[in-house]
Scaffold this active site. Structure first.
Site, PDB file in Angstrom:
ATOM      1  N   GLY A  32       0.816  -1.204   0.000  1.00 55.41           N
ATOM      2  CA  GLY A  32       0.000   0.000   0.000  1.00 55.41           C
ATOM      3  C   GLY A  32       0.849   1.253   0.000  1.00 55.41           C
ATOM      4  O   GLY A  32       1.833   1.343  -0.720  1.00 55.41           O
ATOM      5  N   GLY A  37      -3.758  -5.093   2.650  1.00 52.77           N
ATOM      6  CA  GLY A  37      -4.625  -5.813   3.591  1.00 52.77           C
ATOM      7  C   GLY A  37      -4.217  -7.264   3.766  1.00 52.77           C
ATOM      8  O   GLY A  37      -4.295  -7.805   4.869  1.00 52.77           O
TER       9      GLY A  37
HETATM   10  C1  3PG Z   1      -5.659  -4.446  -2.871  1.00 58.59           C
HETATM   11  O1  3PG Z   1      -5.204  -3.605  -3.635  1.00 58.59           O
HETATM   12  O2  3PG Z   1      -5.802  -4.247  -1.652  1.00 58.59           O
HETATM   13  C2  3PG Z   1      -5.973  -5.796  -3.436  1.00 58.59           C
HETATM   14  O3  3PG Z   1      -5.830  -5.797  -4.818  1.00 58.59           O
HETATM   15  C3  3PG Z   1      -7.354  -6.232  -3.026  1.00 58.59           C
HETATM   16  O4  3PG Z   1      -8.309  -5.332  -3.487  1.00 58.59           O
HETATM   17  P1  3PG Z   1      -9.625  -5.110  -2.642  1.00 58.59           P
HETATM   18  O5  3PG Z   1      -9.220  -4.469  -1.341  1.00 58.59           O
HETATM   19  O6  3PG Z   1     -10.511  -4.221  -3.486  1.00 58.59           O
HETATM   20  O7  3PG Z   1     -10.255  -6.463  -2.415  1.00 58.59           O
END
Ligand code: 3PG
Ligand code: MG
Length: 396
Positions: free
Chosen positions: A354, A377
Site C-alpha cells: 500500500g 490488507g
Molecule cells: C488491494 O489492492 O488491496 C488488493 O488488490 C485487493 O483489493 P480489494 O481491497 O478491493 O479487495
C-alpha cells in the site's frame, strides 16, 4: 503446497490469478507497475517450460458491471512491453471470445481476461462462475498475494476444480518474507506503524506487542492517541470512538515491556493542501483551524535513531500525507533510516504494501530494503495470524 519449480508447464495452459490492481491516472496510464513487474519470473517460468499463460485479475472495485474506468484493456500495451510479446485480450472473462482465445492459445502466448469483478459472482465466490473460469486452463497458478485475503471465485473457490494447483513466485516470496518476521527474529525488532486510522491496524498492532521491542507510531492515527491523552489536535484526522482503545494499547505496551514511541512534534498546516502554510509544534499543541500533516524534525531524530539500531524492521503506513511533497519529509526520512539500517546494520526490513510501499518505491529505495510487499490488507491479515483463503485453496 505445490510450488512453481515443482511443476513442468510444457504444453499446459496455465490459468494464473495475478493482482494487477494497479493505480491508473486519468489517461489510464499505470502510475506504479510494481505489482505487474513482480510477476515476471512466474510468467517467464511458465513460458520457458513451453506453456501458455491466461492472466486473470481484478482492477478496482467496480459495482455495476463493465465500466470503462476499470477495464483491464488499459493494461494490454504495458503488459506487451513488460512481457516482451503481444498480449491477447478477451473483453469478457467467461464469454465465448475468452473460451475461443484460450482454446487456440499456443505455447509462449499470453492472454489477459477482462476484469473479473465485472461479474458480481467474483466477489460472491460463486461456484458456477469459478467453474466456468476453471475450464479455460489446465492448471491453476495463484500468484495474487495482494488478493489472497479475499475468498473470491478466482482467488480461492476455483481451487476445487483443479487437481493441479501451484503457488507462484510472488506468493511464495511474500509468505516467506512475512514468516521471517513472525518467527524467531534478530533483535532489536522495531515495528513502525503509520497511516490514517487505528481501526485498520489495531489487530496487527496487538499481535506485534507480543513480538517487538520498539513500536513506533506515526501518521494520522496518532492524533487519536494524542486526543485521548488530553492533547490539542485542532482539525487533525482522528477517530473519537477509538480513543479508549488507544489508551488500552498504551497500557498493553507498558505491561509487555514494549517501548512505544510516538511523535514528539507535528508539522501542522492551515489547510489540507500541498501549498498550505505550515509550522512545527510540539505534539498535542495544535490550535483550532490547523491540522497535523507530517511528523516534525524531533520525531524524525528519535525515530531514526531507534530504526538505525534495529536488526529487524517492519514498516506499514506513512508518517504523514506523503502524496503532498511538502509533507513527505517524515515518511522519506523513515525510508532513508530503514535503508541505512538494512545496508549498514544488516537489518532485515520488510515494507508492508500500500502507501508505505509506494513511498519507498517512489523515493527509489525499493531495491535497498530487504523486501517490499505487494500486499496491503493481505499482509496485515497474514500478520494478524489469519488464514488467507487464497493460500488455503492452494493447500487443500
Ligand atoms: C488491494 O489492492 O488491496 C488488493 O488488490 C485487493 O483489493 P480489494 O481491497 O478491493 O479487495
Ligand atoms: Mg485493499
Amino acid at each position: 503446497m505445490k510450488t512453481l519449480n515443482q511443476y513442468n508447464f510444457a504444453g499446459k495452459k496455465a490459468l494464473v490469478r495475478v493482482d494487477f490492481n494497479v493505480p491508473l491516472n486519468d489517461r489510464y496510464e499505470i502510475t506504479d507497475d510494481t505489482r505487474i513487474k513482480a510477476t515476471i519470473p512466474t510468467i517467464q517460468k511458465i513460458l520457458n517450460d513451453g506453456g501458455s499463460v491466461i492472466l486473470m485479475s481484478h482492477l478496482g472495485r467496480p459495482k455495476d458491471g463493465p465500466t470503462e474506468k476499470y477495464s483491464l484493456k488499459h493494461l494490454v500495451n504495458a503488459l506487451s512491453v513488460i512481457f516482451n510479446r503481444p498480449v491477447k485480450f478477451a473483453d469478457d472473462a467467461i464469454g465465448q471470445q475468452a473460451i475461443d482465445l484460450a482454446a487456440s492459445l499456443q505455447p509462449g502466448e499470453i492472454l489477459l481476461l477482462e476484469n473479473l469483478r465485472f461479474y458480481k459472482e467474483e466477489e460472491k465466490g460463486d461456484v458456477a462462475f469459478a467453474e466456468k473460469l476453471s475450464k479455460l486452463g489446465d492448471v491453476w497458478v495463484n500468484d495474487a498475494f495482494g488478493t489472497a485475503h479475499r475468498a473470491h471465485a478466482s482467488t480461492a473457490v476455483i481451487g476445487q476444480f483443479f487437481t493441479d494447483k501451484v503457488s507462484g513466485y510472488v506468493m511464495q516470496a511474500e509468505l516467506d518474507n512475512a514468516q521471517r518476521i513472525l518467527d524467531n527474529v534478530e533483535r532489536p525488532y522495531t515495528a513502525i506503524m503509520g497511516g490514517a486510522k487505528i481501526s485498520d491496524k489495531i489487530l496487527v498492532i496487538e499481535k506485534l506487542l507480543d513480538k517487538v521491542d520498539n513500536l513506533i507510531l506515526g501518521g494520522g492515527m496518532t492524533y487519536t492517541f494524542t486526543k485521548a491523552l488530553g492533547g490539542q489536535i485542532g482539525n487533525s484526522i482522528h477517530e473519537d470512538d477509538k480513543m479508549e482503545l488507544a489508551l488500552e494499547l498504551i497500557e498493553k505496551a507498558k505491561e509487555k515491556g514494549v517501548n512505544l514511541v510516538m511523535p514528539l512534534d507535528t508539522v501542522m498546516a492551515d489547510k489540507f493542501s500541498n501549498d498550505a502554510s505550515k509550522t512545527t509544534v510540539p505534539s498535542g499543541q495544535i490550535p483550532e483551524g490547523w491540522e497535523g500533516l507530517d511528523i516534525g524534525h524531533q520525531s524524525i531524530a528519535v525515530f531514526t535513531e531507534i530504526i538505525e539500531q534495529s536488526k529487524t524492521i517492519l514498516w506499514n503506513g506513512p508518517m504523514g500525507v506523503f502524496e503532498f511533497s511538502n509533507f513527505a519529509v517524515g515518511t522519506n526520512a523513515i525510508a532513508e533510516a530503514v535503508v541505512k539500517a538494512t545496508e549498514e546494520n544488516g537489518a532485515f526490513s520488510l515494507i508492508g504494501g500500500g502507501d508505505s510501499a509506494a513511498a519507498v518505491n517512489n523515493a527509489g529505495y525499493g531495491d535497498r530494503v530487504s523486501y517490499v510487499s505487494t500486499g496491503g490488507g493481505a499482509l496485515l491479515e497474514y500478520m494478524e495470524g489469519k488464514t488467507l483463503p487464497g493460500v488455503a485453496a492452494l493447500e487443500a
